[in-house]
Each structure stands twice: as C-alpha cells, then as structure tokens.
Scaffold this motif. Sequence first.
Motif, PDB file in Angstrom:
ATOM      1  N   ALA A 141       0.989  -1.233   0.280  1.00  0.00           N
ATOM      2  CA  ALA A 141       0.188  -0.042   0.097  1.00  0.00           C
ATOM      3  C   ALA A 141       0.628   1.497  -0.055  1.00  0.00           C
ATOM      4  CB  ALA A 141      -0.667  -0.047   1.102  1.00  0.00           C
ATOM      5  N   ALA A 142       2.274   1.788   0.811  1.00  0.00           N
ATOM      6  CA  ALA A 142       2.878   2.587   0.595  1.00  0.00           C
ATOM      7  C   ALA A 142       3.646   2.512  -0.649  1.00  0.00           C
ATOM      8  CB  ALA A 142       4.348   2.266   2.009  1.00  0.00           C
ATOM      9  N   GLU A 143       3.955   1.474  -1.883  1.00  0.00           N
ATOM     10  CA  GLU A 143       4.166   1.598  -2.221  1.00  0.00           C
ATOM     11  C   GLU A 143       3.480   2.134  -3.397  1.00  0.00           C
ATOM     12  OE1 GLU A 143       6.116  -2.690  -3.829  1.00  0.00           O
ATOM     13  OE2 GLU A 143       6.367  -1.112  -6.163  1.00  0.00           O
ATOM     14  N   GLN A 144       2.282   2.026  -3.050  1.00  0.00           N
ATOM     15  CA  GLN A 144       1.352   2.259  -4.217  1.00  0.00           C
ATOM     16  C   GLN A 144       1.218   3.996  -4.059  1.00  0.00           C
ATOM     17  OE1 GLN A 144       0.229   0.982  -6.755  1.00  0.00           O
ATOM     18  NE2 GLN A 144      -1.346   2.328  -7.764  1.00  0.00           N
ATOM     19  N   ALA A 145       1.311   4.196  -2.954  1.00  0.00           N
ATOM     20  CA  ALA A 145       1.416   5.666  -2.477  1.00  0.00           C
ATOM     21  C   ALA A 145       2.328   6.082  -3.087  1.00  0.00           C
ATOM     22  CB  ALA A 145       0.733   6.052  -1.364  1.00  0.00           C
ATOM     23  N   GLY A 146       3.463   5.895  -2.770  1.00  0.00           N
ATOM     24  CA  GLY A 146       5.102   6.565  -3.797  1.00  0.00           C
ATOM     25  C   GLY A 146       4.434   6.648  -5.019  1.00  0.00           C
ATOM     26  N   LEU A 147       4.432   5.718  -5.309  1.00  0.00           N
ATOM     27  CA  LEU A 147       4.226   5.629  -7.080  1.00  0.00           C
ATOM     28  C   LEU A 147       3.289   6.743  -7.504  1.00  0.00           C
ATOM     29  CD1 LEU A 147       4.331   1.543  -8.097  1.00  0.00           C
ATOM     30  CD2 LEU A 147       5.616   3.279  -7.671  1.00  0.00           C
ATOM     31  N   GLU A 148       2.165   6.352  -7.390  1.00  0.00           N
ATOM     32  CA  GLU A 148       1.116   7.638  -7.182  1.00  0.00           C
ATOM     33  C   GLU A 148       1.428   8.601  -7.190  1.00  0.00           C
ATOM     34  OE1 GLU A 148      -2.735   6.742  -6.298  1.00  0.00           O
ATOM     35  OE2 GLU A 148      -2.883   4.561  -6.795  1.00  0.00           O
ATOM     36  N   SER A 149       2.664   9.127  -6.021  1.00  0.00           N
ATOM     37  CA  SER A 149       2.686  10.690  -5.670  1.00  0.00           C
ATOM     38  C   SER A 149       4.182  10.680  -6.325  1.00  0.00           C
ATOM     39  CB  SER A 149       3.080  10.666  -4.186  1.00  0.00           C
ATOM     40  OG  SER A 149       2.128   9.956  -3.725  1.00  0.00           O
ATOM     41  N   SER A 150       5.008   9.950  -6.515  1.00  0.00           N
ATOM     42  CA  SER A 150       6.601  10.490  -7.504  1.00  0.00           C
ATOM     43  C   SER A 150       5.854  10.782  -8.777  1.00  0.00           C
ATOM     44  CB  SER A 150       6.967   9.043  -6.920  1.00  0.00           C
ATOM     45  OG  SER A 150       6.998   7.982  -7.295  1.00  0.00           O
ATOM     46  N   ALA A 151       4.851   9.955  -9.206  1.00  0.00           N
ATOM     47  CA  ALA A 151       4.644   9.807 -10.663  1.00  0.00           C
ATOM     48  C   ALA A 151       3.907  11.247 -10.875  1.00  0.00           C
ATOM     49  CB  ALA A 151       3.379   8.945 -11.438  1.00  0.00           C
ATOM     50  N   ALA A 152       3.697  12.296  -9.828  1.00  0.00           N
ATOM     51  CA  ALA A 152       3.225  13.310 -10.390  1.00  0.00           C
ATOM     52  C   ALA A 152       3.870  14.228  -9.583  1.00  0.00           C
ATOM     53  CB  ALA A 152       2.127  13.423  -9.377  1.00  0.00           C
ATOM     54  N   GLY A 153       5.154  13.921  -9.653  1.00  0.00           N
ATOM     55  CA  GLY A 153       5.802  15.708  -9.077  1.00  0.00           C
ATOM     56  C   GLY A 153       6.284  15.791  -7.269  1.00  0.00           C
ATOM     57  N   THR A 154       5.215  14.952  -6.523  1.00  0.00           N
ATOM     58  CA  THR A 154       6.289  14.727  -5.296  1.00  0.00           C
ATOM     59  C   THR A 154       7.455  14.033  -4.836  1.00  0.00           C
ATOM     60  OG1 THR A 154       3.607  14.655  -4.060  1.00  0.00           O
ATOM     61  CG2 THR A 154       5.945  14.347  -3.190  1.00  0.00           C
ATOM     62  N   ASN A 155       8.309  13.721  -4.493  1.00  0.00           N
ATOM     63  CA  ASN A 155       9.649  13.175  -3.904  1.00  0.00           C
ATOM     64  C   ASN A 155       9.744  12.738  -2.597  1.00  0.00           C
ATOM     65  OD1 ASN A 155      11.080  15.927  -3.209  1.00  0.00           O
ATOM     66  ND2 ASN A 155      11.483  15.748  -5.105  1.00  0.00           N
ATOM     67  N   TRP A 156       9.418  13.208  -1.942  1.00  0.00           N
ATOM     68  CA  TRP A 156       9.450  12.896  -0.003  1.00  0.00           C
ATOM     69  C   TRP A 156       7.610  12.900   0.499  1.00  0.00           C
ATOM     70  CZ3 TRP A 156      11.297  17.599   2.745  1.00  0.00           C
ATOM     71  CH2 TRP A 156      11.584  17.322   4.550  1.00  0.00           C
ATOM     72  N   THR A 157       7.612  12.311   1.360  1.00  0.00           N
ATOM     73  CA  THR A 157       6.422  11.637   1.923  1.00  0.00           C
ATOM     74  C   THR A 157       7.096  12.511   3.569  1.00  0.00           C
ATOM     75  OG1 THR A 157       4.465  10.706   2.518  1.00  0.00           O
ATOM     76  CG2 THR A 157       6.700  10.024   2.164  1.00  0.00           C
ATOM     77  N   PHE A 158       5.991  12.707   4.091  1.00  0.00           N
ATOM     78  CA  PHE A 158       6.497  13.367   5.395  1.00  0.00           C
ATOM     79  C   PHE A 158       5.469  11.894   6.246  1.00  0.00           C
ATOM     80  CE2 PHE A 158       6.021  17.905   4.071  1.00  0.00           C
ATOM     81  CZ  PHE A 158       6.932  18.107   3.894  1.00  0.00           C
ATOM     82  N   ALA A 159       5.873  10.866   6.453  1.00  0.00           N
ATOM     83  CA  ALA A 159       5.600  10.151   6.657  1.00  0.00           C
ATOM     84  C   ALA A 159       6.652   8.516   6.517  1.00  0.00           C
ATOM     85  CB  ALA A 159       4.397   9.233   5.630  1.00  0.00           C
ATOM     86  N   PRO A 160       6.667   7.613   7.170  1.00  0.00           N
ATOM     87  CA  PRO A 160       5.783   7.279   7.977  1.00  0.00           C
ATOM     88  C   PRO A 160       5.161   7.659   9.626  1.00  0.00           C
ATOM     89  CG  PRO A 160       7.038   5.170   8.180  1.00  0.00           C
ATOM     90  CD  PRO A 160       7.293   6.635   7.422  1.00  0.00           C
ATOM     91  N   MET A 161       4.075   7.876  10.193  1.00  0.00           N
ATOM     92  CA  MET A 161       4.420   8.192  11.454  1.00  0.00           C
ATOM     93  C   MET A 161       4.822   7.272  12.575  1.00  0.00           C
ATOM     94  SD  MET A 161       1.306   9.760  13.976  1.00  0.00           S
ATOM     95  CE  MET A 161       0.929   8.517  15.263  1.00  0.00           C
ATOM     96  N   VAL A 162       5.871   7.046  12.898  1.00  0.00           N
ATOM     97  CA  VAL A 162       6.231   5.867  13.807  1.00  0.00           C
ATOM     98  C   VAL A 162       6.006   5.804  15.461  1.00  0.00           C
ATOM     99  CG1 VAL A 162       7.636   4.929  11.694  1.00  0.00           C
ATOM    100  CG2 VAL A 162       8.648   6.624  14.211  1.00  0.00           C
ATOM    101  N   ASP A 163       5.332   6.944  16.266  1.00  0.00           N
ATOM    102  CA  ASP A 163       4.761   7.479  17.113  1.00  0.00           C
ATOM    103  C   ASP A 163       4.040   5.923  17.483  1.00  0.00           C
ATOM    104  OD1 ASP A 163       5.958   9.842  17.007  1.00  0.00           O
ATOM    105  OD2 ASP A 163       4.169  10.672  15.926  1.00  0.00           O
ATOM    106  N   LEU A 164       4.449   5.656  18.562  1.00  0.00           N
ATOM    107  CA  LEU A 164       4.065   4.286  19.569  1.00  0.00           C
ATOM    108  C   LEU A 164       2.559   5.502  20.676  1.00  0.00           C
ATOM    109  CD1 LEU A 164       4.930   1.620  19.808  1.00  0.00           C
ATOM    110  CD2 LEU A 164       4.741   2.109  22.037  1.00  0.00           C
TER     111      LEU A 164
END
Length: 750
Positions: free
Chosen positions: A126-149
């Motif tokens: 799911a993260a990969e798919q989100a990445g593909l959809e975003s990087s194809a459109a110009g975003t190169n950095w995600t502010f994720a994942p939130m790893v706060d316990l």
Amino acid sequence: MGSRSVGIAFALALAVGSAGSARADAIDRRIDALMKRMTLADKIGQVTLASIAEVFEYDKVTSGAYGNVMNFGTAKEFAKVVEAWKKSRLKIPLLHGTDIIYGNRTLFVPPLAQASSFDLALNRAAAEQAGLESSAAGTNWTFAPMVDLNRDPRWGRVVEGAGEDVHLASCLAGARVAGFRAGGLIVSAKHFVAYGFGEGGRDYDAVEMGEPFLRDHVLPPFRAAIAAGSQTVMSAFNAFNGVPATANHHLLTDILRRDMRFTGVVTSDWGAIDQLANHGLSPAPLDLTVATFNAGVDLDMASYFFLRNMPQAIAEGRVSKARLDEAVRRVLRLKFEAKLDERMHADPTAQAAAQAKLDPRGRDLAVEMGRRTTLLLHNPKDRLPLGDMKRIALIGGLADSPRDHMGPHPALSQMEDIVTLRKAITDRAAKAGASVDYLEACGACRFPADTDDAVIAETAKKAAESDVILAVVGETYEESGEAAARADLALSAPQVKLVHALAATGKPVVLLLTGGRPMLVENVIDRVDAIAMVWFPGTYGAIGTAEVLFGDVSPSARLPMTWPRSTGQLPLSYDRLPTGRPASADDKWTNKYIDVGWTPRWPFGHGLGYSTTTVSAPRLDRSTATAADTVKVTVTVTNTGERAMRETVQVYVHDVIASRSRPQRQMKGFAQVDLAPGESREVTIPIRVATLGFHVDDGSYVVEPGAFRVFAGKTAETEAAVALEVTSGSKVPPWEAPIPCVEPKAAAKR
Ligand code: BGC
C-alpha cells in the motif's frame, strides 16, 4: 551454491559495492564542487522548506532562497515551481514534500487500520502504491510514516500510527518505509520524539518520560524506520522532559545522531521553530533559530526563521559555518542520492496525466486491504456473515458519505471515486439476491441539535421491515487525526439513541463502526448482535468490507490497540508493568478502579473470524538459552469450525525476575496461518533472546540471565505459557541494541 558460484557472487558483490562507493565518491565530489560555488544565501536556501501559500513567492525559488518546497500536491501547481527553478543559477534540485499518509489518488484505510491487518507485505504494498502515485506527479518526499507509539486513543493522531505495540510498530515502520521508497519517495519517520505520549491525550502537549522507557518503547520504531532507509526524521512539536523537541540537543544530537547513528536530514515540523516562542524558549526569532539549528534540526519547515535569521546568527558566530555546511551537505547528499535532478526535468503534462488516472493495481490492493482490516470485534450469535438475509436495512449517513470515507488525510483522492459502504453493500447484496434499503436517519448523528427524535422513530419503524439492520455509526473524518483529541470516546448521544431505537425493533442489529480509533461501545454492546470496525474505508475498502459481511472472506484483522471500556481507563496498554498489588475482585486494596472494571473491553490482538480456532500451549526447542541464541516457539493451531479462517498467533514474553520491573507481557513475534475447516498446522515463531532485554539508566541495553515465561495465543491476555531460562546475558551500547523485527544483518547495513 557451489564454490564457483560463491566466487562469482562474491565478485559481483564486490563490483556492486565498488560501484556503490564510486557513486558515493562522485556525489561527494559534486557536493564539494557545488559548495564552493554557493553563497551564504544559497546555503541558507538549502535548509529552508517553503510551503505552498496563497501568495507564494516563486522568485524565491529562482533566487535559491527557497531550496525546498512542500504541499504543491498537484502536478499543475508543482509545474509552476519548476518553471521558477529552471531560471535559478545553480539548479540544485528541490525537495518536494507532501503528507502522503495512506494513499494519494487511491486512498487506502488509514495506517492504524492497516496495522490491524497484521500483514506486513500488504502494508508495504500500500505504501509503495501511494509512493508510485505521488512520485509520478512530482512529489519526491513523504512526511510519513508516523512511527509514534501510543497508548491513548484520546489522541486523534493514533489513526496515523501503528498502535501500542513496540514489535508490531517496528515491523510496520520497516514495511512502510520500504514501500514508500520502492514507490520512489524519500521518507520521513516522524515525530521525534514521544509525540504520542502527550499529557491527557491532548495534541501538542508536553511529555515527561524516563529514558529507559523512551529507549525501550518509543525509539525502536524509529530505529526500524532508519534501518529500512528513512533518510529524514521529523522532530516533534511537544516538549520532552521540559525541553521542546525542536530545540532539544539531547534528543536530536545525543540520542538520534550518537545513539541511533542517524546520518540523514532532520526536519522540523510545520512552524515548530516559530512556535518555540509559545513554549517560552525566547521571544526572539534569532535565539530560536540558534537554539534549533544547534540542537540538530537541519531543515526549517515553514517557519522561515532560518531564512531570515541565519545570516545574523552566522555573522555573530552563534551558529558556526561548519554546522551550516554540515546541514547543507546532508540536504545535498539526500537530493543527489535520490537522483532528484532527473526528476526536475520530468514532463509536467505526463505528470498531470499520471495524476488524473486511477491505477487498477491500486484498486485491487485497496479492496484487499478492506478485506484484511474489517475487524470483527463481537459476534456472539454468529449473526455475521449475513448469510441468507434477504432484506437488509442500512442505516446512518456515514454509510453514504464519501468525504467521511476518506478520513483525515484525503491527499488527492476524489469524492466521486469513493465506493461508499452503501454502494458496496448494495452491489454485493444484489449478487446474493438481497435488497438494501438505505436510510440516512440523522446523518452522521453526531450532535443532539441535528437529531430529530421523530426521524429516529421513523427510521426504526422502516428498519423493522427488514431481516437485519446494519447500523453505521462512529467518527466523522473531522473527529480523527491531527488536532482532534477527544476527552470522551463514547458514541455520541444521538448515535446511541439511534442504535437503541433500532435494537428495540427486535430485528438483529449489526453495528459497523467508522473512525480512526477505539470508541466506547459499553452502552450499546448488549443490544446489538455484532460489532465490526470498518475504519475510514478510503476509495475502495468498502468493497472488501462488503465481501466480509457476506462471508466471501472470513475476517482476519486484529486489534493493534487495546480497546477500553471507559475513557477514564486511559492510557491503557497490555504491556504495562506489574504492580505490588495486582488487581483482584476480592481485595479492595489492589490496582483497579472502584467504578469501572480494570480489564479492557477487548485486548490487544483480539479479533474474530467466522470459524473457531484453538492454539495449543507453546513448546520451545530449548528450555535454556543464552543472549546470543534464537529460541523457536511452536504451537499447533487448529480450525475447529466449519469455515476457512486466518488465525494470528502471537508470542509474548515476560522477564519474570529482573533488576527492573518488566512488562507483564511483550509481544516478540507473530505469524498468520490460513486454515481450512478441521485443519491443524504447526506454527513456529523464532524469538531472538537478544530482543528480550531492556535499557538501563546509562542508555546501555542489557539482557539479564534468569527466568522468563513465553506465552502464545490469540490475544495479549493469553495464559498459555512455558518457562525459558536465560543462562547468560549481555550488555551492549544503545546503538548495538537489537531492533525489534529487524534482522541483525539488515541493521548493520544501514
Ligand atoms: C504535522 C506533520 C505534518 C506537517 C505538514 C504538521 O502539523 O504535525 O505530521 O507532516 O504538519 O503537513
């Protein structure tokens, strides 16, 4: 492998290794050459992250003052930035960050829901798919994942995390980082640190925490994210032991850089440097710039303090040129390693086209995610699956509200693409020859003022004509996520009234809960026949939910967070320390409340399927072990019912006698197993003894010899256990402490 092929593999590894280091050398040379050409202003631009705004100064991209940008989500918006950048002197590629949290064009269920799948490969995909959809459109950095316990669902941001368990959260941190990276994004594990432990569950609130606890519980998911390749880390808004995390040298430098060996870029959170004035650190932007930068923040997200104050800070010697160069080099290295130059020349028309299309792979994954995260909590009379119910009443506006299906982070998903619960259930019912009568009732039924008793009465009257009632209640998208802390996790009064009215019809009622956290069901559970958590279904998750409701798939999701009975029990997690007076019904002077039970409604790991299973007592391949050993824990799992089912076996450990009080249970491994009716399987889960230790005051990590108990079962409350004797222990510095869910070899490579 024969000796020849071993030789070839070795030569290949050397060649790859030397190609890698040749590339690193080339990047170093490029950075050296570039640094010589950069003015002070150019350097400050590289540590500035400018946000999209109503009046965005594109000329600052051209001048290099804005070396990085964020939130230009659409390809069209980003194209304007690129045009301005093309006119810049040095043409240093821009970091372009956005919150890509659980999808972009295709929206999945949110991270906490994804965690309930206990399926690492699915989360990664799911993260990969989100990445593909975003990087194809110009975003190169995600502010994720939130790893706060986190252990307190009053905090709205639990929806973005992985729940309360260190092991599961660390596994998911690794899976999500790997997925986003495979999808072409730079990653930012956030928020450093302990943001999930704000007092009272309030967002942005202060945290007081002992360091051994920090190192045992809160840091491991960050360490797992870094081991998996998170190139950036975002500092948190909260104060930690009295010092705001954004200006906390001990956290950002001693712990993150020294003890965790993080070599990437630290970014501040949105406007966090500016907000340090509210923390009372200083009213002067110059002081705050100096404090933050010297503490270890490399990049200023949307405060513009570095941009405005760094020249003076450098001129006065309060920030050294060497420190600035260090941060600039980190940012440049990140950009060149991620090959951002090439991406700056992507065709904007192609980017816009990529963004316009929904990817069929995204659909399949999102449906599967819906199946795997529909969490059956309560089904005592086996009302689910729906079976041969011919007339179904579907009640509640949340069943038909696309915006609420999207949850708090819609990214670029489109309302018209959302397959709502109403549509998915109606379509699936049609295949079964059943009909669905949808009634909006009081809509989301959140506020007494919106609720007309006559509407509820009328709804119940119509619903009484059906064979079964599906009632959809819970949170709206605005009641979850950032700045959505709740002091009371009860269902709203109108929702309760609605459920009671539906139950009074005498027809079976199935409650479908929407939302991003556990909610209280105490005042409805005795009136309904089944309860399932369906979260925020995203674009297609409802299709999977409908399949589960009709029994095409047996539900397999498990709780990644303890489900409380009362908000007053919070914070509540299964991995608490024992007390000297364990709770006992017969003894008042014990660790409990006098007005609410001490147990949760449902424990961590709970979740039902449509069959029944048994898990045998655990067996170990050895009864004694050293800290260097791996112990194999084996159980026999049997499907004792009449339907196929996936069970999740969980292994917990308790260090019975230690120099510190140790959690009553800590999950150390889990495995999912698919079983046909009547089938039995042996499941073996390896546990590294090195992971059974804890941190002590000086930061080192110890495994103490002595008695342990190893539990196995279907929830954190399992009692089935076997003894393990650790015969010799170990003590290592913090950077050598094992990372849950990360193989030692992978940790060493980072
Ligand atoms: C949040 C971050 C987020 C940032 C940018 C902040 O308010 O805390 O998690 O990445 O905004 O949108």
